[in-house]
Write an enzyme that holds these catalytic residues in place. Structure first.
Site, short mmCIF file in Angstrom:
data_model
loop_
_atom_site.label_atom_id
_atom_site.label_comp_id
_atom_site.label_asym_id
_atom_site.label_seq_id
_atom_site.Cartn_x
_atom_site.Cartn_y
_atom_site.Cartn_z
N LYS A 170 -2.33 99.85 91.10
CA LYS A 170 -2.15 100.24 92.49
C LYS A 170 -0.74 100.79 92.66
O LYS A 170 0.23 100.05 92.65
CB LYS A 170 -2.36 99.04 93.41
CG LYS A 170 -2.91 99.39 94.82
CD LYS A 170 -2.00 100.21 95.68
CE LYS A 170 -0.90 99.37 96.30
NZ LYS A 170 -0.09 100.16 97.29
N GLY A 223 8.69 95.08 92.44
CA GLY A 223 8.91 95.32 93.86
C GLY A 223 9.84 94.29 94.46
O GLY A 223 10.67 93.70 93.77
N SER A 224 9.67 94.06 95.74
CA SER A 224 10.58 93.19 96.48
C SER A 224 10.30 91.71 96.24
O SER A 224 9.18 91.32 95.86
CB SER A 224 10.47 93.47 97.98
OG SER A 224 9.21 93.03 98.48
N GLY A 228 6.76 89.86 96.05
CA GLY A 228 6.59 89.13 94.81
C GLY A 228 6.15 87.69 95.02
O GLY A 228 5.32 87.16 94.26
N GLU A 245 9.09 91.64 88.27
CA GLU A 245 10.42 92.27 88.28
C GLU A 245 10.76 92.55 89.72
O GLU A 245 10.16 93.42 90.35
CB GLU A 245 10.39 93.56 87.43
CG GLU A 245 11.77 94.04 87.04
CD GLU A 245 12.36 95.02 88.05
OE1 GLU A 245 13.11 94.56 88.94
OE2 GLU A 245 12.07 96.21 87.93
N CYS A 279 16.18 99.25 91.02
CA CYS A 279 16.29 97.79 90.94
C CYS A 279 17.59 97.36 90.28
O CYS A 279 18.18 96.36 90.66
CB CYS A 279 15.11 97.22 90.18
SG CYS A 279 13.51 97.52 90.96
N GLU A 379 19.82 93.10 98.50
CA GLU A 379 19.54 94.40 97.92
C GLU A 379 19.39 95.44 99.03
O GLU A 379 18.50 95.34 99.87
CB GLU A 379 18.27 94.32 97.08
CG GLU A 379 18.01 95.54 96.24
CD GLU A 379 16.85 95.35 95.28
OE1 GLU A 379 16.93 95.83 94.14
OE2 GLU A 379 15.85 94.71 95.68
#
Length: 476
Positions: A170, A223-224, A228, A245, A279, A379
């Protein structure tokens, strides 16, 4: 306007509802993609399950041959893929070309790596033969972000296929176009129907249906932290493994003896690459107080002269991915200003003129940042560099480890002892000395400590993430 279908069981699949894809350089829609729901997700997972019965039994040499053929086709179509990547993400064309090169490299690398990925024998005693072998999980789910769609597609799909898994991927709704194109190339290369499926749509619907599906055996997510956590819970509920990750707040740590001619360009590239939407972006500058002023002055001058423009014009800095992301970056800068940090250069969106309709943000340098403030801890995902001075190596270590993240760090020093101490004491999955990043780093294990996630991608570790070890014990 271009219509892009999902790719399920080697067929294009359209849906009644669609999702718009915008060009971040102009703010205009460039495509409509299928908005997959639970029915399409279930169809893709069932196709992958059927294919897995065949694909896992294909000889390793044949799997490797198909992966190499995929790499060849990516190289053949590199210019078109790069242009499409630049259009959907806003990244400068030269960066998109590099992404296309690395996408092919992942398939080449894992074709070779799987051919030399062996089990082992264990000499327990003379009356027993014991051996280990690696087996695929089965059906793997892959949820990837919008910042490096081609690269992350390849770094997660190539090792999964190499080890004999079948995949449902996806892509992010903001940038799904190259994922569908890559899937079609995989089947042109000879991948069997159902071995790779791409389901487009929104995270809340397509992503949730995929990661919550009962017939998934492994989840790979980039992703975030917020998303996550949700996906990790979904994996835990079904007791299946996951690779996460989840980003970083990575420091570049500059000591008094650093070679500034080398350091300044490295620090700048680490935050402006892909407009800071990386990232592993070097979003914190921890600099020894004795070289603080000269570092800030040099970076400020460089930021003030950065060429900004639409992706296809191949500037040094392109736009952010969306209006929403630009607003998020702006909110961090405003909070930093209100808490006493100094905006040395930049600090605002670009409005008006030929760039006014895109999602552009100025390269921004912020000095005197409280390391425990929001911009020192969270972030940002934009071209914003936060500067904090330090006095000695102990303080440098404390500041470097003073966030909830631990993905990457850069150390700039001529002292070999300082370099090795920092590698040992900084909590990060990768620590670079007198450089930052590894030009894709296909061969280098990649992943984080703390909230940066768990599991490792890239290199040989990437293969192991997509397999489970079995031990055979035979009494003689």
């Amino acid at each position: 306007m271009k219509q892009t279908a999902a790719f399920i069981d080697a067929e294009s699949v359209e849906t009644l509802n669609t999702a718009a894809v915008l060009d971040p350089s102009s703010g205009k829609a460039i495509a409509q993609t299928a908005d997959c729901g639970p029915d399409e997700i279930d169809r893709a997972v069932r196709a992958a399950r059927r294919a897995s019965r065949q694909w896992r039994r294909v000889a390793v040499a044949e799997r490797a041959r198909i992966l190499r053929r995929i790499a060849e086709l990516i190289k053949r179509d590199e210019a078109d893929l790069a242009r499409l990547e630049a259009l959907q993400t806003g990244k400068p064309l030269k960066q998109a070309r590099r992404d296309a090169e690395l996408t092919a490299r992942y398939f080449d690398f894992y074709a070779s790596a799987v051919e030399t990925h062996y089990g082992s024998s264990i000499p327990l005693n003379a009356d027993t033969m014991i051996f280990t072998e690696w087996e695929p999980h089965g059906v793997t789910a892959h949820v990837i972000p919008w910042n490096y769609p081609m690269q992350i597609f390849a770094r997660t799909i190539a090792p999964a296929l190499a080890m004999g898994n079948c995949c449902v991927l996806k892509p992010a709704e903001e940038a799904p176009l190259t994922a569908v194109r890559l899937a079609s190339l995989a089947f042109e290369a000879g991948l069997p129907a159902g071995a790779l499926n791409v389901v487009t749509g929104y995270g809340e619907t397509a992503g949730a249906a995929l990661t919550g599906h009962d017939d998934i055996d492994h989840i790979s997510f980039t992703g975030s932290v917020e998303v996550g956590r949700i996906i990790a819970h979904a994996a835990a509920n079904r007791v299946i493994p996951a690779t996460m990750e989840l980003g970083g707040k990575s420091p570049n740590i500059v000591f008094a003896d650093a070679d500034l001619e080398r350091t300044v360009p490295g620090v700048i590239n680490a935050i402006l690459q892909n407009a800071g939407q990386t990232c592993s972006a070097g979003s914190r500058l921890l600099v020894h107080e004795s070289v603080h002023d000269v570092m800030v002055a040099r970076i400020a001058q460089a930021f003030a002269n950065v060429e900004i423009g639409p992706a296809l014009n191949d500037p040094a800095l392109g736009p952010l991915i969306s209006k929403t992301q630009r607003g998020r970056v702006m909110s961090f800068v405003e909070r930093a200003r209100s808490h006493g940090a100094k905006i040395v250069v930049g600090g605002d969106a670009l409005n008006g003129g030929v760039l006014g309709d895109g999602f552009f943000f100025q390269p921004t340098l912020i000095d005197n940042v409280d390391p425990y403030s929001a911009i020192g801890q969270e972030e940002v995902f934009g071209p914003v560099l936060a500067v904090t001075p330090f006095r000695d190596i102990d303080e440098a270590v404390r500041l470097a480890n003073g966030t909830d993240y631990g993905l990457v760090a850069g150390v700039w020093t001529r002292d070999i002892g300082t370099a090795h101490r920092m590698i040992r004491e900084v909590l990060a999955g990768q620590v670079f000395v007198n450089t930052y990043g590894a030009s894709g780093g296909v061969e280098l294990p990649f992943g984080g400590f703390k909230r940066s996630g768990y599991g490792r991608e890239k290199g040989a570790e990437g293969l192991r993430s997509f397999a489970q070890i079995k031990t055979g014990v035979v009494a003689l």
